[in-house]
Design a protein around this motif. Structure first.
Motif, mmCIF file in Angstrom:
data_model
loop_
_atom_site.group_PDB
_atom_site.id
_atom_site.type_symbol
_atom_site.label_atom_id
_atom_site.label_comp_id
_atom_site.label_asym_id
_atom_site.label_seq_id
_atom_site.Cartn_x
_atom_site.Cartn_y
_atom_site.Cartn_z
ATOM 1 N N UNK A 1 -8.283 6.150 -17.866
ATOM 2 C CA UNK A 1 -7.054 6.905 -17.724
ATOM 3 C C UNK A 1 -6.369 6.815 -16.361
ATOM 4 N N UNK A 2 -7.131 6.596 -15.328
ATOM 5 C CA UNK A 2 -6.530 6.799 -14.021
ATOM 6 C C UNK A 2 -5.630 5.661 -13.568
ATOM 7 N N UNK A 3 -4.423 6.015 -13.172
ATOM 8 C CA UNK A 3 -3.446 5.032 -12.739
ATOM 9 C C UNK A 3 -3.004 5.365 -11.323
ATOM 10 N N UNK A 4 -3.747 4.929 -10.338
ATOM 11 C CA UNK A 4 -3.319 5.179 -8.968
ATOM 12 C C UNK A 4 -1.994 4.466 -8.713
ATOM 13 N N UNK A 5 -1.147 5.049 -7.894
ATOM 14 C CA UNK A 5 0.214 4.512 -7.714
ATOM 15 C C UNK A 5 0.231 3.384 -6.699
ATOM 16 N N UNK A 6 1.391 3.047 -6.201
ATOM 17 C CA UNK A 6 1.433 1.929 -5.277
ATOM 18 C C UNK A 6 1.388 2.392 -3.818
ATOM 19 N N UNK A 7 0.263 2.921 -3.445
ATOM 20 C CA UNK A 7 -0.026 3.225 -2.049
ATOM 21 C C UNK A 7 -1.207 2.369 -1.628
ATOM 22 N N UNK A 8 -1.625 2.521 -0.396
ATOM 23 C CA UNK A 8 -2.763 1.735 0.068
ATOM 24 C C UNK A 8 -3.973 1.955 -0.834
ATOM 25 N N UNK B 1 -7.134 2.407 -0.295
ATOM 26 C CA UNK B 1 -8.019 3.525 0.064
ATOM 27 C C UNK B 1 -7.460 4.849 -0.423
ATOM 28 N N UNK B 2 -6.142 5.005 -0.307
ATOM 29 C CA UNK B 2 -5.519 6.266 -0.707
ATOM 30 C C UNK B 2 -5.502 6.397 -2.227
ATOM 31 N N UNK B 3 -5.074 5.318 -2.882
ATOM 32 C CA UNK B 3 -4.887 5.438 -4.329
ATOM 33 C C UNK B 3 -6.222 5.615 -5.044
ATOM 34 N N UNK B 4 -7.302 5.110 -4.464
ATOM 35 C CA UNK B 4 -8.616 5.312 -5.082
ATOM 36 C C UNK B 4 -9.003 6.781 -5.088
ATOM 37 N N UNK B 5 -8.514 7.522 -4.104
ATOM 38 C CA UNK B 5 -8.888 8.941 -4.039
ATOM 39 C C UNK B 5 -8.242 9.743 -5.160
ATOM 40 N N UNK B 6 -7.348 9.107 -5.938
ATOM 41 C CA UNK B 6 -6.775 9.819 -7.081
ATOM 42 C C UNK B 6 -7.791 9.987 -8.198
ATOM 43 N N UNK B 7 -8.883 9.259 -8.114
ATOM 44 C CA UNK B 7 -9.971 9.419 -9.072
ATOM 45 C C UNK B 7 -10.759 10.683 -8.722
ATOM 46 N N UNK C 1 -13.780 12.663 -7.914
ATOM 47 C CA UNK C 1 -15.087 12.283 -7.377
ATOM 48 C C UNK C 1 -15.013 11.190 -6.328
ATOM 49 N N UNK C 2 -13.790 10.719 -6.036
ATOM 50 C CA UNK C 2 -13.629 9.724 -4.982
ATOM 51 C C UNK C 2 -12.749 10.314 -3.886
ATOM 52 N N UNK C 3 -13.328 10.490 -2.725
ATOM 53 C CA UNK C 3 -12.592 10.989 -1.576
ATOM 54 C C UNK C 3 -12.397 9.870 -0.586
ATOM 55 N N UNK C 4 -11.906 10.180 0.604
ATOM 56 C CA UNK C 4 -11.664 9.149 1.614
ATOM 57 C C UNK C 4 -12.913 8.331 1.925
ATOM 58 N N UNK C 5 -14.050 9.022 2.002
ATOM 59 C CA UNK C 5 -15.275 8.327 2.390
ATOM 60 C C UNK C 5 -15.698 7.303 1.342
ATOM 61 N N UNK C 6 -15.799 7.761 0.098
ATOM 62 C CA UNK C 6 -16.220 6.872 -0.976
ATOM 63 C C UNK C 6 -15.211 5.745 -1.156
ATOM 64 N N UNK C 7 -13.918 6.073 -1.010
ATOM 65 C CA UNK C 7 -12.881 5.058 -1.173
ATOM 66 C C UNK C 7 -13.084 3.931 -0.166
ATOM 67 N N UNK C 8 -13.393 4.311 1.078
ATOM 68 C CA UNK C 8 -13.597 3.299 2.103
ATOM 69 C C UNK C 8 -14.820 2.440 1.771
ATOM 70 N N UNK C 9 -15.908 3.110 1.367
ATOM 71 C CA UNK C 9 -17.120 2.380 0.982
ATOM 72 C C UNK C 9 -16.836 1.381 -0.130
ATOM 73 N N UNK C 10 -16.065 1.860 -1.112
ATOM 74 C CA UNK C 10 -15.745 1.015 -2.269
ATOM 75 C C UNK C 10 -15.023 -0.246 -1.841
ATOM 76 N N UNK D 1 -21.744 5.225 -8.483
ATOM 77 C CA UNK D 1 -21.208 6.570 -8.280
ATOM 78 C C UNK D 1 -21.057 7.323 -9.596
ATOM 79 N N UNK D 2 -21.106 8.645 -9.479
ATOM 80 C CA UNK D 2 -20.762 9.482 -10.616
ATOM 81 C C UNK D 2 -19.347 9.967 -10.395
ATOM 82 N N UNK D 3 -18.454 9.599 -11.253
ATOM 83 C CA UNK D 3 -17.052 10.027 -11.108
ATOM 84 C C UNK D 3 -16.489 10.467 -12.446
ATOM 85 N N UNK D 4 -15.299 11.068 -12.398
ATOM 86 C CA UNK D 4 -14.552 11.454 -13.602
ATOM 87 C C UNK D 4 -15.394 12.231 -14.611
ATOM 88 N N UNK D 5 -15.379 11.813 -15.872
ATOM 89 C CA UNK D 5 -16.052 12.555 -16.947
ATOM 90 C C UNK D 5 -17.485 12.939 -16.645
#
Lengths: 89, 127
Positions: free
Chosen positions: B7-14, B16-22, B24-33, B64-68
């Protein structure tokens, strides 16, 4: 702040010995205690505790899910019977 | 717009930022990813190739455990607290703050909108 893990969980020695004694004797009669801060360890599972809530002792049968919590968490110290009650008249 | 894990459709931002729209994913996990998947952090999300996306998705699924599943995990932890009728469980049931915050005032997030009681001190002044 949480307790330093270096020290391990706080278990009231008196309560712990009592549990061991009952375990040896093989009976599970309620243990009356005032030690609300005592952590529930796996050895307590299946025993019954009478935990003081400031007024009386609340009966609690310890199950596996409760391990890691404190005894006091299961004996509420406040009674809240709800607000108002004009309608009830 | 790219899709990640259904379902998740992060928009057209950087990235690292758009991943945090998921969930369970914050700045830290986004960077790791980004590091693990070898994706540039500054790339805009719509510039990601399909390969990058599938890379990200597999790593997310694996590490990672995210979303559902994460939502379910949280719900289960709360259900456990409720079941064993410990103090925290009772607070969850009553819909009151769980971590010892004051409830004389504030605590509106847990308690919801104010329910004004007629005749209570202070109500007259509000009129």
């Amino acid at each position: 702040m949480s307790r330093s893990s270096k020290k391990g969980p706080y278990v009231d020695p008196k309560v712990f010995f009592k549990v061991q004694k009952l375990e040896e004797a093989g009976n599970k009669e309620p243990i009356k205690t005032w030690s609300r801060a005592c952590t529930i360890v796996p050895e307590f599972v299946g025993h019954t505790f009478m935990i003081h809530n400031g007024r009386m002792h609340v009966k609690l049968l310890v199950t596996e899910d409760m391990v890691g919590h404190k005894l006091g968490e299961f004996a509420p110290t406040r009674t809240f019977k709800g607000h108002g009650g004009r309608q009830k008249k | 717009m790219p899709r990640l894990l259904g379902v998740d459709i992060p928009n057209d931002r950087k990235t690292v930022i758009s991943l945090t729209y998921l969930y369970g994913v914050g700045p830290k996990v986004a960077r790791e990813l980004c590091l693990k998947a070898g994706v540039s952090q500054d790339l805009k999300a719509h510039e990601l190739s399909d390969e990058d996306l599938s890379n990200l998705a597999t790593i997310l699924e694996r590490d990672y455990t995210v979303e559902g599943p994460l939502r379910r995990q949280v719900q289960q932890s709360i259900a456990r607290l409720r079941d064993i009728k410990c103090y925290r469980g009772m607070r969850h049931r009553a819909g009151l703050p769980v971590r010892g915050q004051r409830t004389k005032t504030n605590a509106r997030t847990r308690k919801g909108p104010r329910k004004t009681v007629a005749g209570k001190k202070g109500v007259k002044d509000l009129r």
